[in-house]
Write a protein that holds these residues in place. Structure first.
Motif, PDB file in Angstrom:
ATOM      1  N   LYS A  65       0.810  -1.216   0.000  1.00 39.05           N
ATOM      2  CA  LYS A  65       0.000   0.000   0.000  1.00 39.05           C
ATOM      3  C   LYS A  65       0.847   1.271   0.000  1.00 39.05           C
ATOM      4  CE  LYS A  65      -3.919  -2.181   2.352  1.00 39.05           C
ATOM      5  NZ  LYS A  65      -4.853  -2.121   3.504  1.00 39.05           N
ATOM      6  N   ASP A  66       2.164   1.083  -0.078  1.00 39.11           N
ATOM      7  CA  ASP A  66       3.092   2.213  -0.079  1.00 39.11           C
ATOM      8  C   ASP A  66       2.830   3.146   1.102  1.00 39.11           C
ATOM      9  OD1 ASP A  66       5.206   3.728  -0.981  1.00 39.11           O
ATOM     10  OD2 ASP A  66       3.968   4.991  -2.279  1.00 39.11           O
ATOM     11  N   ILE A  67       2.738   2.534   2.283  1.00 40.73           N
ATOM     12  CA  ILE A  67       2.488   3.273   3.527  1.00 40.73           C
ATOM     13  C   ILE A  67       3.815   3.493   4.249  1.00 40.73           C
ATOM     14  CG2 ILE A  67       1.298   3.238   5.759  1.00 40.73           C
ATOM     15  CD1 ILE A  67      -0.733   1.333   4.512  1.00 40.73           C
ATOM     16  N   ASP A  68       3.981   4.670   4.818  1.00 41.40           N
ATOM     17  CA  ASP A  68       5.201   4.977   5.568  1.00 41.40           C
ATOM     18  C   ASP A  68       4.817   5.556   6.922  1.00 41.40           C
ATOM     19  OD1 ASP A  68       7.809   5.146   6.179  1.00 41.40           O
ATOM     20  OD2 ASP A  68       8.342   6.689   4.715  1.00 41.40           O
ATOM     21  N   PHE A  69       5.723   5.461   7.871  1.00 43.36           N
ATOM     22  CA  PHE A  69       5.498   6.036   9.187  1.00 43.36           C
ATOM     23  C   PHE A  69       5.729   7.542   9.150  1.00 43.36           C
ATOM     24  CE2 PHE A  69       6.675   1.637  10.360  1.00 43.36           C
ATOM     25  CZ  PHE A  69       5.574   1.318  11.147  1.00 43.36           C
ATOM     26  N   THR A  70       4.954   8.265   9.943  1.00 38.51           N
ATOM     27  CA  THR A  70       5.138   9.705  10.047  1.00 38.51           C
ATOM     28  C   THR A  70       6.372   9.996  10.903  1.00 38.51           C
ATOM     29  OG1 THR A  70       3.820   9.898  12.064  1.00 38.51           O
ATOM     30  CG2 THR A  70       2.638  10.023   9.949  1.00 38.51           C
ATOM     31  N   PRO A  71       6.952  11.181  10.780  1.00 40.26           N
ATOM     32  CA  PRO A  71       8.107  11.536  11.618  1.00 40.26           C
ATOM     33  C   PRO A  71       7.812  11.404  13.108  1.00 40.26           C
ATOM     34  CG  PRO A  71       7.893  13.097   9.821  1.00 40.26           C
ATOM     35  CD  PRO A  71       6.670  12.217   9.766  1.00 40.26           C
ATOM     36  N   ASP A  72       6.568  11.721  13.522  1.00 40.38           N
ATOM     37  CA  ASP A  72       6.215  11.608  14.941  1.00 40.38           C
ATOM     38  C   ASP A  72       6.360  10.177  15.439  1.00 40.38           C
ATOM     39  OD1 ASP A  72       5.688  14.246  15.286  1.00 40.38           O
ATOM     40  OD2 ASP A  72       3.524  14.094  15.016  1.00 40.38           O
ATOM     41  N   ALA A  73       6.071   9.216  14.562  1.00 48.11           N
ATOM     42  CA  ALA A  73       6.140   7.810  14.957  1.00 48.11           C
ATOM     43  C   ALA A  73       7.575   7.294  14.983  1.00 48.11           C
ATOM     44  CB  ALA A  73       5.300   6.960  14.015  1.00 48.11           C
ATOM     45  N   THR A  74       8.426   7.836  14.137  1.00 53.16           N
ATOM     46  CA  THR A  74       9.793   7.323  14.030  1.00 53.16           C
ATOM     47  C   THR A  74      10.775   8.030  14.955  1.00 53.16           C
ATOM     48  OG1 THR A  74      10.163   8.825  12.149  1.00 53.16           O
ATOM     49  CG2 THR A  74       9.506   6.565  11.643  1.00 53.16           C
ATOM     50  N   GLU A  75      10.405   9.190  15.477  1.00 50.01           N
ATOM     51  CA  GLU A  75      11.265   9.877  16.441  1.00 50.01           C
ATOM     52  C   GLU A  75      11.048   9.263  17.812  1.00 50.01           C
ATOM     53  OE1 GLU A  75      10.364  13.988  16.284  1.00 50.01           O
ATOM     54  OE2 GLU A  75      10.977  14.238  14.186  1.00 50.01           O
ATOM     55  N   ILE A  76      12.024   8.511  18.292  1.00 49.83           N
ATOM     56  CA  ILE A  76      11.830   7.722  19.508  1.00 49.83           C
ATOM     57  C   ILE A  76      12.077   8.509  20.784  1.00 49.83           C
ATOM     58  CG2 ILE A  76      12.388   5.566  18.355  1.00 49.83           C
ATOM     59  CD1 ILE A  76      15.174   5.730  19.555  1.00 49.83           C
ATOM     60  N   GLY A  77      12.616   9.711  20.668  1.00 46.87           N
ATOM     61  CA  GLY A  77      12.864  10.502  21.868  1.00 46.87           C
ATOM     62  C   GLY A  77      14.042   9.952  22.656  1.00 46.87           C
ATOM     63  N   GLN A  78      13.993  10.077  23.958  1.00 43.13           N
ATOM     64  CA  GLN A  78      15.084   9.640  24.826  1.00 43.13           C
ATOM     65  C   GLN A  78      15.142   8.118  24.849  1.00 43.13           C
ATOM     66  OE1 GLN A  78      14.828  11.383  28.711  1.00 43.13           O
ATOM     67  NE2 GLN A  78      16.549  10.234  29.527  1.00 43.13           N
ATOM     68  N   GLU A  79      16.331   7.555  24.572  1.00 39.60           N
ATOM     69  CA  GLU A  79      16.474   6.115  24.472  1.00 39.60           C
ATOM     70  C   GLU A  79      16.811   5.456  25.799  1.00 39.60           C
ATOM     71  OE1 GLU A  79      18.683   4.558  21.125  1.00 39.60           O
ATOM     72  OE2 GLU A  79      18.652   6.517  20.166  1.00 39.60           O
ATOM     73  N   SER A  80      17.382   6.167  26.724  1.00 41.51           N
ATOM     74  CA  SER A  80      17.761   5.576  28.007  1.00 41.51           C
ATOM     75  C   SER A  80      17.447   6.549  29.134  1.00 41.51           C
ATOM     76  CB  SER A  80      19.253   5.221  28.009  1.00 41.51           C
ATOM     77  OG  SER A  80      20.037   6.384  27.858  1.00 41.51           O
ATOM     78  N   GLY A  81      17.284   5.984  30.323  1.00 43.36           N
ATOM     79  CA  GLY A  81      17.035   6.805  31.502  1.00 43.36           C
ATOM     80  C   GLY A  81      15.724   7.560  31.492  1.00 43.36           C
ATOM     81  N   TYR A  82      14.745   7.090  30.697  1.00 46.74           N
ATOM     82  CA  TYR A  82      13.513   7.874  30.534  1.00 46.74           C
ATOM     83  C   TYR A  82      12.411   7.508  31.533  1.00 46.74           C
ATOM     84  CZ  TYR A  82      11.965   3.697  27.994  1.00 46.74           C
ATOM     85  OH  TYR A  82      11.648   2.409  27.642  1.00 46.74           O
ATOM     86  N   ARG A  83      12.515   6.387  32.195  1.00 48.83           N
ATOM     87  CA  ARG A  83      11.440   5.988  33.116  1.00 48.83           C
ATOM     88  C   ARG A  83      11.435   6.895  34.346  1.00 48.83           C
ATOM     89  NH1 ARG A  83       8.653   1.125  32.894  1.00 48.83           N
ATOM     90  NH2 ARG A  83       8.342   1.337  35.134  1.00 48.83           N
ATOM     91  N   ASN A  84      10.264   7.365  34.728  1.00 43.88           N
ATOM     92  CA  ASN A  84      10.174   8.243  35.903  1.00 43.88           C
ATOM     93  C   ASN A  84       9.689   7.495  37.150  1.00 43.88           C
ATOM     94  OD1 ASN A  84       7.259   8.131  35.683  1.00 43.88           O
ATOM     95  ND2 ASN A  84       7.401   9.682  34.066  1.00 43.88           N
ATOM     96  N   VAL A 241       4.973   6.480  32.491  1.00 37.54           N
ATOM     97  CA  VAL A 241       6.375   6.386  32.906  1.00 37.54           C
ATOM     98  C   VAL A 241       7.324   7.017  31.889  1.00 37.54           C
ATOM     99  CG1 VAL A 241       6.004   4.327  34.309  1.00 37.54           C
ATOM    100  CG2 VAL A 241       6.630   4.069  31.898  1.00 37.54           C
ATOM    101  N   ASN A 242       6.871   7.171  30.639  1.00 33.88           N
ATOM    102  CA  ASN A 242       7.702   7.809  29.607  1.00 33.88           C
ATOM    103  C   ASN A 242       7.088   9.174  29.306  1.00 33.88           C
ATOM    104  OD1 ASN A 242       9.026   8.640  27.252  1.00 33.88           O
ATOM    105  ND2 ASN A 242       9.305   6.538  26.535  1.00 33.88           N
ATOM    106  N   HIS A 243       7.598  10.188  29.960  1.00 24.94           N
ATOM    107  CA  HIS A 243       7.000  11.524  29.908  1.00 24.94           C
ATOM    108  C   HIS A 243       7.013  12.103  28.498  1.00 24.94           C
ATOM    109  CE1 HIS A 243       6.949  15.945  30.459  1.00 24.94           C
ATOM    110  NE2 HIS A 243       6.184  15.697  31.500  1.00 24.94           N
ATOM    111  N   THR A 244       8.125  11.992  27.806  1.00 25.19           N
ATOM    112  CA  THR A 244       8.255  12.573  26.464  1.00 25.19           C
ATOM    113  C   THR A 244       7.253  11.972  25.499  1.00 25.19           C
ATOM    114  OG1 THR A 244      10.610  12.991  26.798  1.00 25.19           O
ATOM    115  CG2 THR A 244       9.821  12.949  24.528  1.00 25.19           C
ATOM    116  N   MET A 245       7.152  10.652  25.489  1.00 22.13           N
ATOM    117  CA  MET A 245       6.235   9.982  24.570  1.00 22.13           C
ATOM    118  C   MET A 245       4.778  10.200  24.979  1.00 22.13           C
ATOM    119  SD  MET A 245       8.353   9.028  22.413  1.00 22.13           S
ATOM    120  CE  MET A 245       7.282   8.156  21.274  1.00 22.13           C
ATOM    121  N   ALA A 246       4.536  10.341  26.292  1.00 26.13           N
ATOM    122  CA  ALA A 246       3.173  10.629  26.756  1.00 26.13           C
ATOM    123  C   ALA A 246       2.713  11.986  26.217  1.00 26.13           C
ATOM    124  CB  ALA A 246       3.118  10.613  28.278  1.00 26.13           C
TER     125      ALA A 246
END
Length: 290
Positions: A65-84, A241-246
């Motif tokens: 279907k030639d579908i791609d992820f949006t930038p919002d979906a592919t930007e993972i934010g902080q990779e470590s130490g993110y749990r509050n 627990v993941n503030h940025t992604m929330a």
């Protein structure tokens, strides 16, 4: 992938049938535990193969279907130490106190000095509490006997404010020398430590915390900011627990919700989702079971 998944299904069926037959035989306690782990393990392998097929089908659909992820979906934010937030079961392995997480499908504690998902300060707090317990000869809980005082170390920190809460879950009514613990925690965390709380859990249960809490330092809560909204958090509060992604998720939900009229936030918990959109609507109604 599909061929391998069919083979895994076949092995899971044969092995599962054999292990169930074994379970009907007389087994000592250790063998029963091993059998339980094996049954869970082959089930896990079967689910992994199912997920592999699901990933294959999703990938094929994206290509067709030639579908791609949006930038919002592919930007993972902080990779470590993110749990509050983190909860550490505490035990004794015969060589000393340990704290970490439970091994898969068991309540065997795996000692963990530092988890990449959690801030470094969490590990320092855990070591501080363990040193306090050792120096003051305070017992830790043993699930088999139901004896021992300290069950869990619970830590929560505001992602924006950096305010920290430390909660000690105990199998009793008091924590000896708690004033010494508070002093040590202040030295470890400094001004970011806002409250220390005891949670009283004397039940024979796998549930980490009871609903009975008492602050022995501070007001029993911390504050944080989520989408610009100030929230108050106690040990029992639900909070992502993941503030940025929330925040990213809430902002996307706000786009779909639109503006104007009345917003109904069902199963709202502390109401963070509805409150984050309050300036976009005439009225916000939160619905929750109390």
């Amino acid at each position: 992938v599909c061929e391998l998944e069919n083979r895994v299904d076949h092995y899971e069926d044969k092995l599962g049938t054999y292990l169930v037959k074994l379970s009907n035989s007389y087994l000592n306690h250790r063998d029963s535990q091993v059998l339980s782990v094996l049954l869970h393990s082959i089930g896990d392998f079967e689910r992994i193969s199912d997920h592999s097929v699901n990933l294959l089908e999703s990938s094929e659909e994206l290509i067709e279907k030639d579908i791609d992820f949006t930038p919002d979906a592919t930007e993972i934010g902080q990779e470590s130490g993110y749990r509050n937030k983190a909860q550490y079961p505490v035990g004794d392995d015969g060589k000393g106190l340990i704290a970490g997480f439970f091994a898969n499908h068991s309540h065997r504690i795996v000692d963990c000095g530092q988890c990449a998902l959690q801030p470094l300060i969490f590990s320092k707090v855990v070591e501080c509490v363990k040193a306090f317990l050792t120096e003051n000869s305070i017992s830790v809980y043993d699930e088999k006997s139901g004896i021992g005082l300290v069950r869990h170390i619970y830590i929560r920190q505001g992602a924006v404010t950096k305010e920290m809460m430390v909660c000690i879950v105990i199998n009793g009514k008091t924590l000896p020398h708690s004033d010494k613990l508070v002093t040590r925690l202040i030295e470890t965390v400094s001004d970011d430590l806002k409250t220390v709380v005891l949670n009283f859990n004397t039940a024979d249960t796998n549930v980490v915390m009871s609903t009975n809490c008492k602050a022995i330092y501070g007001n029993g809560y911390i504050t944080d900011l989520l989408c610009g909204v100030k929230v108050r958090l106690n040990p029992l509060s639900f909070y992502q627990v993941n503030h940025t992604m929330a925040e990213r998720l809430y902002n996307k939900a706000a786009e779909f919700a639109g503006t104007g009229g009345t917003l109904i936030d069902l199963y709202c918990g502390a109401g963070t989702i509805g409150l984050s959109m309050a300036d976009r609507f005439d009225k916000v109604i939160g619905v929750e079971v109390v």
